[in-house]
Motif scaffolding. Structure first.
Motif, PDB file in Angstrom:
ATOM      1  N   PRO A  71       0.781  -1.291  -0.070  1.00 54.91           N
ATOM      2  CA  PRO A  71      -0.158  -0.202   0.033  1.00 54.91           C
ATOM      3  C   PRO A  71       0.804   1.284  -0.103  1.00 54.91           C
ATOM      4  O   PRO A  71       0.334   2.347  -0.265  1.00 54.91           O
ATOM      5  CB  PRO A  71      -0.691  -0.094   1.510  1.00 54.91           C
ATOM      6  CG  PRO A  71      -0.752  -1.505   1.667  1.00 54.91           C
ATOM      7  CD  PRO A  71       0.567  -2.058   1.374  1.00 54.91           C
TER       8      PRO A  71
ATOM      9  N   ALA B 230      -6.901   1.666  -0.546  1.00 57.79           N
ATOM     10  CA  ALA B 230      -6.610   0.909   0.942  1.00 57.79           C
ATOM     11  C   ALA B 230      -7.899  -0.059   0.931  1.00 57.79           C
ATOM     12  O   ALA B 230      -8.968   0.166   1.785  1.00 57.79           O
ATOM     13  CB  ALA B 230      -6.798   2.062   1.993  1.00 57.79           C
ATOM     14  N   ALA B 231      -7.725  -1.143   0.113  1.00 55.95           N
ATOM     15  CA  ALA B 231      -8.800  -1.916   0.057  1.00 55.95           C
ATOM     16  C   ALA B 231      -8.136  -3.352  -0.326  1.00 55.95           C
ATOM     17  O   ALA B 231      -7.158  -3.394  -1.192  1.00 55.95           O
ATOM     18  CB  ALA B 231      -9.837  -1.854  -0.903  1.00 55.95           C
TER      19      ALA B 231
ATOM     20  N   ARG C  77      -7.467   5.487   6.205  1.00 56.46           N
ATOM     21  CA  ARG C  77      -7.131   4.429   5.280  1.00 56.46           C
ATOM     22  C   ARG C  77      -7.020   3.123   5.981  1.00 56.46           C
ATOM     23  O   ARG C  77      -7.193   1.940   5.594  1.00 56.46           O
ATOM     24  CB  ARG C  77      -5.698   4.817   4.587  1.00 56.46           C
ATOM     25  CG  ARG C  77      -5.541   5.996   3.772  1.00 56.46           C
ATOM     26  CD  ARG C  77      -4.413   6.003   3.053  1.00 56.46           C
ATOM     27  NE  ARG C  77      -4.302   5.046   1.868  1.00 56.46           N
ATOM     28  CZ  ARG C  77      -3.084   4.575   1.514  1.00 56.46           C
ATOM     29  NH1 ARG C  77      -1.942   5.088   1.987  1.00 56.46           N
ATOM     30  NH2 ARG C  77      -2.945   3.774   0.605  1.00 56.46           N
TER      31      ARG C  77
ATOM     32  N   TYR D 178      -9.375  -0.185   4.923  1.00 54.82           N
ATOM     33  CA  TYR D 178      -8.781  -1.566   4.633  1.00 54.82           C
ATOM     34  C   TYR D 178      -9.244  -2.613   5.261  1.00 54.82           C
ATOM     35  O   TYR D 178      -9.609  -3.456   4.827  1.00 54.82           O
ATOM     36  CB  TYR D 178      -7.098  -1.325   4.738  1.00 54.82           C
ATOM     37  CG  TYR D 178      -6.388  -2.303   4.457  1.00 54.82           C
ATOM     38  CD1 TYR D 178      -6.974  -3.685   3.683  1.00 54.82           C
ATOM     39  CD2 TYR D 178      -5.124  -2.612   4.782  1.00 54.82           C
ATOM     40  CE1 TYR D 178      -5.887  -4.703   3.135  1.00 54.82           C
ATOM     41  CE2 TYR D 178      -4.407  -3.597   4.296  1.00 54.82           C
ATOM     42  CZ  TYR D 178      -4.678  -4.582   3.583  1.00 54.82           C
ATOM     43  OH  TYR D 178      -4.051  -5.663   3.517  1.00 54.82           O
TER      44      TYR D 178
END
Length: 253
Positions: A68, A80-81, A174, A178
């Motif tokens: 990331p 952010a996933a 973030r 996530y």
């Protein structure tokens, strides 16, 4: 006299060049042979896996991904996933030369590694899931918070300095996005589609990835092996030698 070997060296670089460039922390001896191990950290904080990377580097090259970009303010900002991060890892694997790798991930990074392995199975020799999150019961905020509190009491405070700087650079927004994307994932279903050997390892004191969950995931994989080690969620930092042995065994599976 016993033969002495130089200690594993660490280096930092972006590799490969171009759209799939990812900041990596590399570990290895000069001219190491053996199948590469690629590590994906949880919640974008690679520092806590450095000790395990050094131990594993005794038998071959290791790459610790900072996918990331949380730990490198100059690097690219990744979504952010879970799914975009898995696509980034898969793209990096395709663009990087060399034989199929042992792809390993810890915590939410295990979910990223699992998803990446389904995208580019030809680039993955074996998969190692270290403390993979989250059992179905922990896919809601309150049970997850309770499990975190139960696990934290068994963790060593020494792991905090390896995590907090990355978390501070990432920012709460973030990290929460996530985390929520990881809670929406169902690794127990994804594992049914993985054909390579899979090792699922967890800590005996870990309520975030408890031993029952470790055995469940190993059974879901067509070629799965469960391993329960002493420790809690951050066992790769607390016990890098055992973690290194798990990763090294996967090289030969």
């Amino acid at each position: 006299m016993p033969t002495t070997h130089p200690a594993p060296v660490l280096y930092v670089r972006h590799e490969p060049a171009g759209p799939h460039a990812v900041r990596t922390l590399g570990a290895g001896r000069p001219g190491p042979d053996g199948r590469p191990v690629v590590l994906v950290p949880g919640l974008g904080a690679p520092g806590y896996l450095l000790r395990a990377a050094r131990c594993c580097a005794a038998r071959g090259p290791v790459r610790l991904l900072d996918v990331p970009g949380f730990d490198d303010p100059r690097g690219p900002v990744r979504p952010a996933a879970l799914h975009p991060l898995a696509a980034t890892v898969a793209g990096w694997l395709v663009a990087t030369d060399g034989p199929p790798v042992v792809l390993a991930g810890h915590s939410t990074g295990a979910q990223v590694a699992l998803r990446a392995a389904t995208l580019v199975p030809e680039r993955v020799h074996a998969l190692v899931l270290l403390a993979p999150t989250f059992p179905p019961a922990l896919r809601r905020p309150l049970p997850l918070a309770t499990a975190f509190a139960r696990t934290a009491r068994w963790e060593s405070p020494a792991v905090l300095p390896t995590l907090l700087p990355s978390y501070a650079r990432a920012g709460a927004g973030r990290l929460v996005r996530y985390l929520r994307s990881a809670q929406a994932d169902a690794p127990e279903e994804t594992l049914r589609t993985v054909s390579c050997p899979v090792t699922v390892a967890g800590g005996s004191r870990d309520a975030l990835a408890p031993p029952g969950w470790i055995h469940t995931l190993a059974r879901r994989a067509p070629h799965g092996t469960p391993v329960v080690l002493p420790g809690a969620h951050a066992f790769p930092h607390a016990d890098p030698h055992r973690t290194g042995r798990v990763l090294t065994r996967a090289r030969g599976s």
